[in-house]
Design an enzyme around this catalytic site. Structure first.
Site, PDB file in Angstrom:
ATOM      1  N   GLY A   1     -30.971 -29.001 -13.314  1.00 15.72           N
ATOM      2  CA  GLY A   1     -30.974 -28.929 -14.705  1.00 15.72           C
ATOM      3  C   GLY A   1     -30.284 -27.801 -15.433  1.00 15.72           C
ATOM      4  O   GLY A   1     -29.741 -27.807 -16.379  1.00 15.72           O
TER       5      GLY A   1
ATOM      6  N   GLU B   1     -26.957 -29.223 -15.628  1.00 16.44           N
ATOM      7  CA  GLU B   1     -26.840 -29.990 -16.355  1.00 16.44           C
ATOM      8  C   GLU B   1     -26.527 -29.294 -17.739  1.00 16.44           C
ATOM      9  O   GLU B   1     -25.903 -30.017 -18.641  1.00 16.44           O
ATOM     10  CB  GLU B   1     -27.942 -31.048 -16.193  1.00 16.44           C
ATOM     11  CG  GLU B   1     -27.785 -32.052 -14.978  1.00 16.44           C
ATOM     12  CD  GLU B   1     -29.022 -32.810 -14.778  1.00 16.44           C
ATOM     13  OE1 GLU B   1     -30.137 -32.104 -14.610  1.00 16.44           O
ATOM     14  OE2 GLU B   1     -28.734 -34.042 -14.770  1.00 16.44           O
TER      15      GLU B   1
ATOM     16  N   GLU C   1     -30.673 -31.762  -6.579  1.00 14.38           N
ATOM     17  CA  GLU C   1     -31.976 -32.727  -6.642  1.00 14.38           C
ATOM     18  C   GLU C   1     -32.222 -33.668  -5.624  1.00 14.38           C
ATOM     19  O   GLU C   1     -33.513 -34.070  -5.116  1.00 14.38           O
ATOM     20  CB  GLU C   1     -31.813 -33.724  -7.913  1.00 14.38           C
ATOM     21  CG  GLU C   1     -31.926 -32.795  -9.191  1.00 14.38           C
ATOM     22  CD  GLU C   1     -30.865 -32.149  -9.644  1.00 14.38           C
ATOM     23  OE1 GLU C   1     -29.849 -32.106  -9.040  1.00 14.38           O
ATOM     24  OE2 GLU C   1     -30.679 -31.633 -11.130  1.00 14.38           O
TER      25      GLU C   1
ATOM     26  N   ALA D   1     -34.778 -27.863 -13.389  1.00 18.22           N
ATOM     27  CA  ALA D   1     -36.052 -28.115 -14.165  1.00 18.22           C
ATOM     28  C   ALA D   1     -37.171 -27.427 -13.484  1.00 18.22           C
ATOM     29  O   ALA D   1     -37.222 -27.127 -12.214  1.00 18.22           O
ATOM     30  CB  ALA D   1     -36.070 -29.589 -14.044  1.00 18.22           C
TER      31      ALA D   1
HETATM   32  C1  3H9 Z   1     -33.984 -30.719 -11.634  1.00 13.39           C
HETATM   33  O1  3H9 Z   1     -33.315 -29.978 -12.151  1.00 13.39           O
HETATM   34  C2  3H9 Z   1     -33.863 -32.108 -12.099  1.00 13.39           C
HETATM   35  C3  3H9 Z   1     -33.200 -32.455 -13.363  1.00 13.39           C
HETATM   36  O2  3H9 Z   1     -31.776 -32.889 -12.975  1.00 13.39           O
HETATM   37  C4  3H9 Z   1     -33.765 -33.432 -14.142  1.00 13.39           C
HETATM   38  C5  3H9 Z   1     -34.830 -33.220 -15.076  1.00 13.39           C
HETATM   39  C6  3H9 Z   1     -35.264 -34.190 -15.894  1.00 13.39           C
HETATM   40  N1  3H9 Z   1     -39.333 -24.935 -10.360  1.00 13.39           N
HETATM   41  O3  3H9 Z   1     -36.650 -19.988  -3.414  1.00 13.39           O
HETATM   42  P1  3H9 Z   1     -37.282 -18.829  -3.925  1.00 13.39           P
HETATM   43  C7  3H9 Z   1     -39.810 -20.874  -7.420  1.00 13.39           C
HETATM   44  S1  3H9 Z   1     -34.718 -30.368 -10.213  1.00 13.39           S
HETATM   45  C8  3H9 Z   1     -40.342 -24.200 -10.203  1.00 13.39           C
HETATM   46  O4  3H9 Z   1     -38.088 -18.058  -2.944  1.00 13.39           O
HETATM   47  P2  3H9 Z   1     -34.594 -17.470  -3.880  1.00 13.39           P
HETATM   48  C9  3H9 Z   1     -40.360 -20.993  -6.249  1.00 13.39           C
HETATM   49  O5  3H9 Z   1     -41.245 -21.581  -5.767  1.00 13.39           O
HETATM   50  C10 3H9 Z   1     -34.515 -28.753  -9.724  1.00 13.39           C
HETATM   51  N2  3H9 Z   1     -40.387 -23.176  -9.399  1.00 13.39           N
HETATM   52  O6  3H9 Z   1     -36.019 -17.646  -4.214  1.00 13.39           O
HETATM   53  C11 3H9 Z   1     -40.709 -19.503  -5.756  1.00 13.39           C
HETATM   54  O7  3H9 Z   1     -41.846 -19.280  -6.192  1.00 13.39           O
HETATM   55  P3  3H9 Z   1     -43.087 -18.414  -5.639  1.00 13.39           P
HETATM   56  C12 3H9 Z   1     -33.267 -28.671  -9.197  1.00 13.39           C
HETATM   57  C13 3H9 Z   1     -39.160 -22.870  -8.778  1.00 13.39           C
HETATM   58  O8  3H9 Z   1     -34.096 -16.329  -4.412  1.00 13.39           O
HETATM   59  C14 3H9 Z   1     -39.820 -18.708  -6.679  1.00 13.39           C
HETATM   60  O9  3H9 Z   1     -39.302 -19.545  -7.779  1.00 13.39           O
HETATM   61  N3  3H9 Z   1     -33.072 -27.301  -8.777  1.00 13.39           N
HETATM   62  C15 3H9 Z   1     -38.014 -23.400  -8.828  1.00 13.39           C
HETATM   63  O10 3H9 Z   1     -34.554 -17.330  -2.336  1.00 13.39           O
HETATM   64  C16 3H9 Z   1     -38.695 -17.902  -6.018  1.00 13.39           C
HETATM   65  O11 3H9 Z   1     -37.964 -18.937  -5.397  1.00 13.39           O
HETATM   66  C17 3H9 Z   1     -33.458 -27.037  -7.619  1.00 13.39           C
HETATM   67  O12 3H9 Z   1     -33.678 -27.631  -6.704  1.00 13.39           O
HETATM   68  C18 3H9 Z   1     -37.916 -24.641  -9.949  1.00 13.39           C
HETATM   69  N4  3H9 Z   1     -36.731 -25.193  -9.965  1.00 13.39           N
HETATM   70  O13 3H9 Z   1     -33.985 -18.815  -4.024  1.00 13.39           O
HETATM   71  C19 3H9 Z   1     -33.334 -25.428  -7.117  1.00 13.39           C
HETATM   72  N5  3H9 Z   1     -37.104 -22.914  -8.009  1.00 13.39           N
HETATM   73  O14 3H9 Z   1     -42.692 -17.072  -5.470  1.00 13.39           O
HETATM   74  C20 3H9 Z   1     -34.539 -25.183  -6.236  1.00 13.39           C
HETATM   75  C21 3H9 Z   1     -37.702 -21.919  -7.480  1.00 13.39           C
HETATM   76  O15 3H9 Z   1     -44.264 -18.584  -6.067  1.00 13.39           O
HETATM   77  N6  3H9 Z   1     -34.670 -23.595  -6.170  1.00 13.39           N
HETATM   78  N7  3H9 Z   1     -38.990 -21.865  -7.833  1.00 13.39           N
HETATM   79  O16 3H9 Z   1     -43.057 -18.789  -4.124  1.00 13.39           O
HETATM   80  C22 3H9 Z   1     -33.961 -22.994  -5.173  1.00 13.39           C
HETATM   81  O17 3H9 Z   1     -33.088 -23.476  -4.601  1.00 13.39           O
HETATM   82  C23 3H9 Z   1     -34.154 -21.334  -4.846  1.00 13.39           C
HETATM   83  O18 3H9 Z   1     -35.435 -21.069  -5.442  1.00 13.39           O
HETATM   84  C24 3H9 Z   1     -33.057 -20.625  -5.604  1.00 13.39           C
HETATM   85  C25 3H9 Z   1     -33.482 -19.065  -5.468  1.00 13.39           C
HETATM   86  C26 3H9 Z   1     -31.752 -20.471  -4.685  1.00 13.39           C
HETATM   87  C27 3H9 Z   1     -32.796 -20.747  -7.083  1.00 13.39           C
END
Ligand code: 3H9
Length: 693
Positions: free
Chosen positions: A102, A105, A125, A63
């Site tokens: 998400g 999911e 999450e 999400a």
């Molecule tokens: C969820 O899914 C809830 C659901 O179950 C239910 C909902 C109802 N959203 O980390 P990076 C941005 S909760 C918004 O440097 P990498 C990040 O801030 C979510 N922005 O890259 C950054 O921005 P900036 C569950 C996001 O290659 C840019 O993307 N998912 C999100 O080292 C690059 O990110 C997670 O917790 C997001 N979800 O790593 C996954 N994700 O360039 C969270 C990233 O402006 N994300 N951004 O600083 C990660 O673990 C890593 O970003 C990922 C890539 C491994 C994907």
């Protein structure tokens, strides 16, 4: 068609491609067009099956976290997945990169999943203080089994494609042509005409758990034992358990309620703050994308002691060869024996294979002459913490290191500019402050000297990611960000004891707050003799700490310090002798001991720390308050559910903190309590560190 969703055809199969950089997060700008596209395809008889795939570096990473805490625009993610599930023709998710939260999911809303061999799948999450809120806790256990689901959801750690295949989470793994493979699977399913079963209808793996709930509860107890005051891990486990005990619809409804409770709570707000703070910390003034990092193919570490060994391990763990320099072969042998023993522990715990251990040890070599460091791209010294010693080392490095090599000091307090001045290349000199144990702790303070080049900083920010550290760039001052604030936290250690508290009272207040360890247990672990020696050399005293040392109580290493450690145990036990000693010192100073509440302990240890953080911001030692939060959450065990000291201070209220600091300042006259100008200004303006500094 929209800017984030496009649909193409491969014969009778519709391929829906999501393109929402950087990580295809499921914000409204994606949910709405995806919902529309799936709705159209559901009713379009010419599309006999649907493949959902993503452009860019990854499948959907979850999400959109930036939307949390704001009103959610329809369609919600659960609505979107429900729409996907209502499609009565084969649906296939084609997964590359990371399918997280998400994203996974949504993939679980498809009938089938095909993954690239390098893909990772998980529900992280919990790391944001949440639980999967779009059916993840109900669908995942139906596929991988509840025990595995508990492990995945409570840890938040993703699994690789091969493991996901073995668990049934993905139906096929391919090393190339992901979309073609997914289309081929879709065609096969269309051709076979076999009945389609949604994940929510699968019950087989739940039956066993239903007959033995005690076994599942044992897994839950084990998985959640380190939750330490965090709500999310417990709720994640409870929700997965619901999948076993409740019908699907009821489990989903309960999951929804849990999600709303967590997403509106303080802990998740704090953990989301840390998520963005970590990414923000990587953005450093003067180090833009145009600054090219230097290549690091070979690292050298000077010193094979505890710090040097841990630093060397960090680099070989990241696949980078390391040469360790010591004074003689004996010292090298001792250091390497410790490293090997550390790896053996990981092997015995099952977290490292013998093969991986051999590979890592194979990347290590030892030398005893500075001349052998000539080919290193990055040299980190981890020798004795004394300026004269550091200068001597840097002088020698200057003579042998190749042009362009980065010369780094692992100093935890000393002036990096003074160290740099002992070389003819101050632009190549930088501080790299690792935290003990360096192979475990995630924080890396990168200390920017006055002349440190931008490309040196860019190189270290990049290499930190390779060795899985969280880097924060800080300026030069005594103790930098972390240790300087730690000194402020410890400033009242003696007086709290003299006035009436016991070590266990102070430590309990801090562990109840959420720190993994209290002040005195930590002092015992580090060794009380170190501070004693320093005080003697400076001609200062600390009555209680000095008395303990005079009695040979140096902490854990002598089996007693502020606490007693029986029979080699590391568990601190309150010692009546220490109580007597403290009371004696108090009496000697005519101090009437009084009850000191936990609230007072927090005020007198943590408020000075926040105050010091404000001074650090005033002096530009840290670029932003969230950098300070990252330092404390990753280097000193500040409870992540409170978001770091500055975020926590915001939640307490800066005006309240200023008021109490002023109170203690007038009581004690001590400088640690004198409110910093920035703190006072923010409080007066009704602002916060997070929003205002
Ligand atoms: C969820 O899914 C809830 C659901 O179950 C239910 C909902 C109802 N959203 O980390 P990076 C941005 S909760 C918004 O440097 P990498 C990040 O801030 C979510 N922005 O890259 C950054 O921005 P900036 C569950 C996001 O290659 C840019 O993307 N998912 C999100 O080292 C690059 O990110 C997670 O917790 C997001 N979800 O790593 C996954 N994700 O360039 C969270 C990233 O402006 N994300 N951004 O600083 C990660 O673990 C890593 O970003 C990922 C890539 C491994 C994907």
């Amino acid at each position: 068609m929209s800017s984030t969703v496009s649909v193409t055809r491969s014969d009778n199969i519709a391929v829906v491609t999501i393109d929402n950089p950087p990580v295809n997060a499921l914000g409204y700008n994606l949910r709405k067009p995806l919902h529309d596209a799936l709705g159209e395809l559901r009713d379009d008889a010419t599309a006999e099956a649907i493949v959902v795939t993503c452009a860019g570096r990854t499948f959907i990473a979850g999400a959109d976290i930036t939307e949390f805490g704001k009103p959610m625009q329809a369609p919600s993610l659960p609505d979107l997945i429900e729409m996907l599930e209502s499609i009565k023709k084969p649906t296939v998710a084609a997964i590359h990169g990371t399918a997280l939260g998400g994203g996974l999911e949504l993939a679980l809303g498809c009938h089938f999943r095909v993954a690239d061999a390098g893909a990772k799948l998980g529900l992280p999450e919990v790391k944001l203080g949440l639980l999967p809120g779009a059916g993840g806790t109900q669908r995942l256990p139906r596929i991988v089994g509840p025990e595995k689901a508990v492990r995945m959801v409570v840890s938040g750690n993703p699994i690789g494609a091969a493991e996901a295949h073995a668990d049934g989470l993905v139906d096929a793994v391919c090393s190339e042509d992901l979309v073609d493979n997914a289309v081929a699977l879709a065609k096969e399913k269309v051709a076979s005409g076999a009945a389609l079963v949604q994940v929510r209808e699968r019950d087989q793996k739940l039956v066993e758990a239903r007959n033995d709930l005690a076994a599942l509860d044992a897994v839950i107890a084990d998985a959640t034992k380190k939750a330490r005051g965090l709500e999310a891990p417990l709720i994640c486990a409870q929700s997965v358990r619901n999948a076993v005990t409740l019908p699907f619809e009821e489990g989903v409804a309960a999951e929804r309620e849990f999600f709303i409770k967590l997403v509106t709570g303080e802990q998740s707000a704090a953990q989301r703050h840390l998520f963005f703070a970590e990414r923000q910390a990587a953005k450093v003034d003067g180090v833009g994308k145009d600054v090219k990092p230097r290549p690091i193919r070979k690292v050298a570490v000077i010193g094979a002691g505890t710090m040097g060994g841990g630093i060397a391990m960090s680099f070989v763990n990241g696949g980078i060869p390391v040469t360790v320099l010591e004074m003689n072969q004996d010292a090298l042998d001792r250091g390497f024996a410790t490293i090997s023993k550390n790896y053996d522990i990981s092997v015995s715990r099952g977290s490292l294979s013998e093969e991986a251990k051999a590979k890592r040890l194979g990347l290590l070599s030892g030398v005893t002459s500075y001349d052998d460091l000539a080919d290193a791209d990055l040299i980190i010294e981890a020798v004795f913490e004394e300026m004269a010693v550091k200068k001597d080392v840097f002088g020698k490095l200057d003579a042998v290191a190749k042009p362009g090599a980065i010369l780094a000091s692992n100093t935890s307090y000393l002036d990096v500019d003074e160290i740099a001045a002992s070389t003819k290349r101050p632009g190549d000199v930088v501080g790299t402050h690792f935290f003990s144990p360096a192979n475990v702790m995630r924080l890396l303070e990168i200390v920017r000297g006055k002349q440190t080049s931008a490309d040196v900083l860019a190189t270290l920010l990049g290499i930190a990611r390779v060795i899985r550290k969280v880097p924060v760039v800080v300026g030069v001052c005594h103790g930098f960000v972390g240790n300087r604030m730690l000194s402020a936290r410890s400033a009242e250690a003696e007086d709290l004891l003299l006035e009436g508290a016991l070590p266990q009272d102070v430590d309990k207040a801090l562990t109840d707050f959420g720190f993994p360890m209290g002040q005195y247990a930590m002092a015992d672990l580090a060794g009380l003799d170190i501070g004693w020696r320093t005080r003697k050399s400076l001609g200062t005293t600390a009555a209680i700490a000095d008395s303990l040392c005079e009695e040979g109580r140096y902490g854990q290493k002598t089996g007693k310090g502020y606490y007693l450690y029986k029979d080699g145990s590391r568990k601190p036990e309150a010692d009546p002798k220490v109580e007597t000693l403290i009371e004696k010192v108090s009496a000697g100073r005519n101090l009437a001991r009084r009850e000191i509440t936990a609230e007072e302990i927090i005020e007198r240890t943590l408020y000075p720390m926040v105050n010091e953080g404000a001074r650090i911001l005033e002096e530009d030692i840290a670029a932003r308050s969230s950098d300070i939060d990252i330092v404390w959450a990753n280097g000193y065990g500040f409870p992540i559910g409170k978001g770091g000291p500055m975020f926590w201070a915001d939640s307490v209220g800066l005006a309240k903190i200023v008021g109490r600091l002023e109170h203690w300042h007038s009581e004690t006259g001590k400088d640690v309590y004198k409110p910093a100008k920035l703190l006072k200004d923010l409080a007066a303006a009704g602002k916060t560190f997070t929003a205002g500094a």
